[in-house]
Design an enzyme around this catalytic site. Sequence first.
Site, PDB file in Angstrom:
ATOM      1  N   LEU A  25       1.019  -1.090   0.283  1.00  0.00           N
ATOM      2  CA  LEU A  25       0.110  -0.578   0.194  1.00  0.00           C
ATOM      3  C   LEU A  25       0.559   1.042  -0.038  1.00  0.00           C
ATOM      4  CD1 LEU A  25      -2.921  -0.969   2.847  1.00  0.00           C
ATOM      5  CD2 LEU A  25      -2.340  -1.925  -0.122  1.00  0.00           C
ATOM      6  N   GLY A  41       1.166  -5.038   1.515  1.00  0.00           N
ATOM      7  CA  GLY A  41       0.143  -5.283   0.450  1.00  0.00           C
ATOM      8  C   GLY A  41       0.265  -6.166  -1.517  1.00  0.00           C
ATOM      9  N   ASN A  66       3.827  -7.790   6.359  1.00  0.00           N
ATOM     10  CA  ASN A  66       5.366  -7.083   7.770  1.00  0.00           C
ATOM     11  C   ASN A  66       4.485  -6.672   8.536  1.00  0.00           C
ATOM     12  OD1 ASN A  66       5.087  -6.149   4.982  1.00  0.00           O
ATOM     13  ND2 ASN A  66       7.405  -4.892   5.911  1.00  0.00           N
ATOM     14  N   GLU A  67       2.847  -5.949   8.093  1.00  0.00           N
ATOM     15  CA  GLU A  67       2.606  -4.955   8.783  1.00  0.00           C
ATOM     16  C   GLU A  67       3.175  -4.823  10.403  1.00  0.00           C
ATOM     17  OE1 GLU A  67       1.403  -7.015   6.546  1.00  0.00           O
ATOM     18  OE2 GLU A  67       0.027  -5.554   5.561  1.00  0.00           O
TER      19      GLU A  67
HETATM   20  C1  LIG Z   1      -3.863  -2.759   7.318  1.00  0.00           C
HETATM   21  C2  LIG Z   1      -3.153  -3.012   6.099  1.00  0.00           C
HETATM   22  C3  LIG Z   1      -1.954  -2.411   6.146  1.00  0.00           C
HETATM   23  C4  LIG Z   1      -0.742  -1.806   5.315  1.00  0.00           C
HETATM   24  C5  LIG Z   1      -0.792  -2.749   4.502  1.00  0.00           C
HETATM   25  C6  LIG Z   1       0.821  -2.061   3.033  1.00  0.00           C
HETATM   26  O1  LIG Z   1       0.632  -2.626   2.426  1.00  0.00           O
HETATM   27  S1  LIG Z   1       1.776  -0.927   4.205  1.00  0.00           S
HETATM   28  C7  LIG Z   1       2.945  -1.020   2.944  1.00  0.00           C
HETATM   29  C8  LIG Z   1       4.249  -1.810   3.154  1.00  0.00           C
HETATM   30  N1  LIG Z   1       5.032  -1.706   2.876  1.00  0.00           N
HETATM   31  C9  LIG Z   1       6.282  -1.618   3.608  1.00  0.00           C
HETATM   32  O2  LIG Z   1       6.904  -2.103   4.206  1.00  0.00           O
HETATM   33  C10 LIG Z   1       7.825  -1.773   1.651  1.00  0.00           C
HETATM   34  C11 LIG Z   1       8.739  -0.969   1.890  1.00  0.00           C
HETATM   35  N2  LIG Z   1       9.168  -0.269   1.455  1.00  0.00           N
HETATM   36  C12 LIG Z   1      10.284  -1.640   1.279  1.00  0.00           C
HETATM   37  O3  LIG Z   1      10.552  -1.990   1.731  1.00  0.00           O
HETATM   38  C13 LIG Z   1      12.027  -0.784   0.158  1.00  0.00           C
HETATM   39  O4  LIG Z   1      10.981   0.501  -0.495  1.00  0.00           O
HETATM   40  C14 LIG Z   1      11.370  -2.087  -1.364  1.00  0.00           C
HETATM   41  C15 LIG Z   1       9.640  -1.685  -1.988  1.00  0.00           C
HETATM   42  C16 LIG Z   1      11.779  -3.316  -1.076  1.00  0.00           C
HETATM   43  C17 LIG Z   1      12.337  -1.429  -2.518  1.00  0.00           C
HETATM   44  O5  LIG Z   1      13.023  -0.519  -1.606  1.00  0.00           O
HETATM   45  P1  LIG Z   1      14.064  -0.343  -2.653  1.00  0.00           P
HETATM   46  O6  LIG Z   1      15.934  -0.163  -1.783  1.00  0.00           O
HETATM   47  O7  LIG Z   1      14.427  -0.326  -4.094  1.00  0.00           O
HETATM   48  O8  LIG Z   1      13.427   1.121  -2.271  1.00  0.00           O
HETATM   49  P2  LIG Z   1      13.731   2.261  -1.627  1.00  0.00           P
HETATM   50  O9  LIG Z   1      13.528   1.888  -0.406  1.00  0.00           O
HETATM   51  O10 LIG Z   1      14.904   3.021  -2.110  1.00  0.00           O
HETATM   52  O11 LIG Z   1      12.041   3.111  -2.360  1.00  0.00           O
HETATM   53  C18 LIG Z   1      12.226   4.228  -3.046  1.00  0.00           C
HETATM   54  C19 LIG Z   1      11.009   5.053  -3.038  1.00  0.00           C
HETATM   55  O12 LIG Z   1       9.466   4.536  -3.189  1.00  0.00           O
HETATM   56  C20 LIG Z   1       9.003   5.247  -1.435  1.00  0.00           C
HETATM   57  N3  LIG Z   1       8.727   4.111  -1.279  1.00  0.00           N
HETATM   58  C21 LIG Z   1       8.693   2.637  -0.708  1.00  0.00           C
HETATM   59  N4  LIG Z   1       7.774   1.775  -0.508  1.00  0.00           N
HETATM   60  C22 LIG Z   1       6.945   2.421  -0.845  1.00  0.00           C
HETATM   61  C23 LIG Z   1       5.627   2.981  -0.159  1.00  0.00           C
HETATM   62  N5  LIG Z   1       4.748   1.367   0.438  1.00  0.00           N
HETATM   63  N6  LIG Z   1       4.519   3.785  -0.581  1.00  0.00           N
HETATM   64  C24 LIG Z   1       5.598   4.649  -0.938  1.00  0.00           C
HETATM   65  N7  LIG Z   1       6.492   4.896  -0.987  1.00  0.00           N
HETATM   66  C25 LIG Z   1       7.474   3.888  -0.757  1.00  0.00           C
HETATM   67  C26 LIG Z   1      10.692   4.885  -1.103  1.00  0.00           C
HETATM   68  O13 LIG Z   1      10.164   5.794   0.162  1.00  0.00           O
HETATM   69  C27 LIG Z   1      11.419   5.729  -1.444  1.00  0.00           C
HETATM   70  O14 LIG Z   1      11.268   6.933  -1.930  1.00  0.00           O
HETATM   71  P3  LIG Z   1      11.932   8.477  -2.182  1.00  0.00           P
HETATM   72  O15 LIG Z   1      11.748   9.698  -2.534  1.00  0.00           O
HETATM   73  O16 LIG Z   1      13.280   8.190  -3.882  1.00  0.00           O
HETATM   74  O17 LIG Z   1      13.486   8.552  -0.709  1.00  0.00           O
END
Ligand SMILES: CC/C=C\CC(=O)SCCNC(=O)CCNC(=O)[C@H](O)C(C)(C)COP(=O)(O)OP(=O)(O)OC[C@H]1O[C@@H](n2cnc3c(N)ncnc32)[C@H](O)[C@@H]1OP(=O)(O)O
Length: 287
Positions: A109, A154, A178-179
Amino acid sequence: MANVLRNSAKFGFSGVLSQLSIHSRHGRECVSPCFSLQQRNNSTSPKIKVDLDSSTGVAVLRMQSPPVNSLSLDFLTEFCINLEKLEMDRSCRGLIITSTLSKVFSAGLDIMEMYGKSPERCGEFWKAVQEMWLKLYGSNMATIAAINGSSPAGGCLMSIGCDYRIMVDNPRYSIGLNETQLGIVAPFWFKDTLVNTVGNRAAELSLELGLLYSAPDALKIGLVDQLVPEDQVLSTAQDTMSKWLAIPDHARQIDQCVYIIYNTSPLPLDHARQMDQCVISVCIYYI
Ligand SMILES: CC/C=C\CC(=O)SCCNC(=O)CCNC(=O)[C@H](O)C(C)(C)COP(=O)(O)OP(=O)(O)OC[C@H]1O[C@@H](n2cnc3c(N)ncnc32)[C@H](O)[C@@H]1OP(=O)(O)O
């Protein structure tokens, strides 16, 4: 990232959950949308690309929303519209979902959707998340996730909403719900889908500890069905799909329908929605 998520839970989810109103059926029938798909699709460039091969009846849906294919309202709306079009297209029998991004299938998400948004917007967002799951898990098509990168939260839900998962054999790619690590709780229908995939005990451990599994570990617990080298993920998905499509559609669909009816909580029912609300409210209370 975790801070933003904590704040987003504080400000967003109570609003999100008070807005829930979903009336879809569960089971492997095409689910009718409960929010207007046409209303919101503001993006200028498509976040999703679909190629349907009419000779095989297999569509490949590519998520192409940099940087991480996060599931924003616009993304989910576009996803649901595409799914619905394919569902209505009688020539399409199979769907493969993959990503055009290197290293990421979907980051789950979009955290910006859960932070500082109005209750109305949050409600719309949460309905779109539910719609995505209902449409995918309830699809009449055979569905395969070709997971060519990390797929947390998500993103994992989207993967386990498919019938079969093929992941790139790379220990740096992770997948899981991983929520709890983020201080939030996976709703019960995330839990049901995970239990249906990996069984009760593995799901319990996985959810309570908010575990993210490397690709090899995901294979060990059955979170994914197969690992392949990076350059073979799509061709393997195509080959696997041809085996699924060798089964008569009606037999596969009825079998899936029976399985889901007996193994999945009824999200469309009122009491189930209230339970959804309750779990997330408790979670927010303790953040
Ligand atoms: C009740 C149910 C609730 C929730 C369910 C959910 O889905 S909550 C969302 C949980 N998501 C995560 O925990 C994932 C977090 N992200 C990551 O672990 C890493 O970003 C990932 C996907 C492994 C990719 O890693 P990578 O090193 O390739 O990229 P980076 O971390 O540098 O991210 C790049 C830019 O993307 C932005 N971003 C990452 N995840 C999200 C997200 N879920 N939503 C919005 N934006 C996201 C991150 O902030 C970076 O942005 P930047 O502007 O470049 O700093």
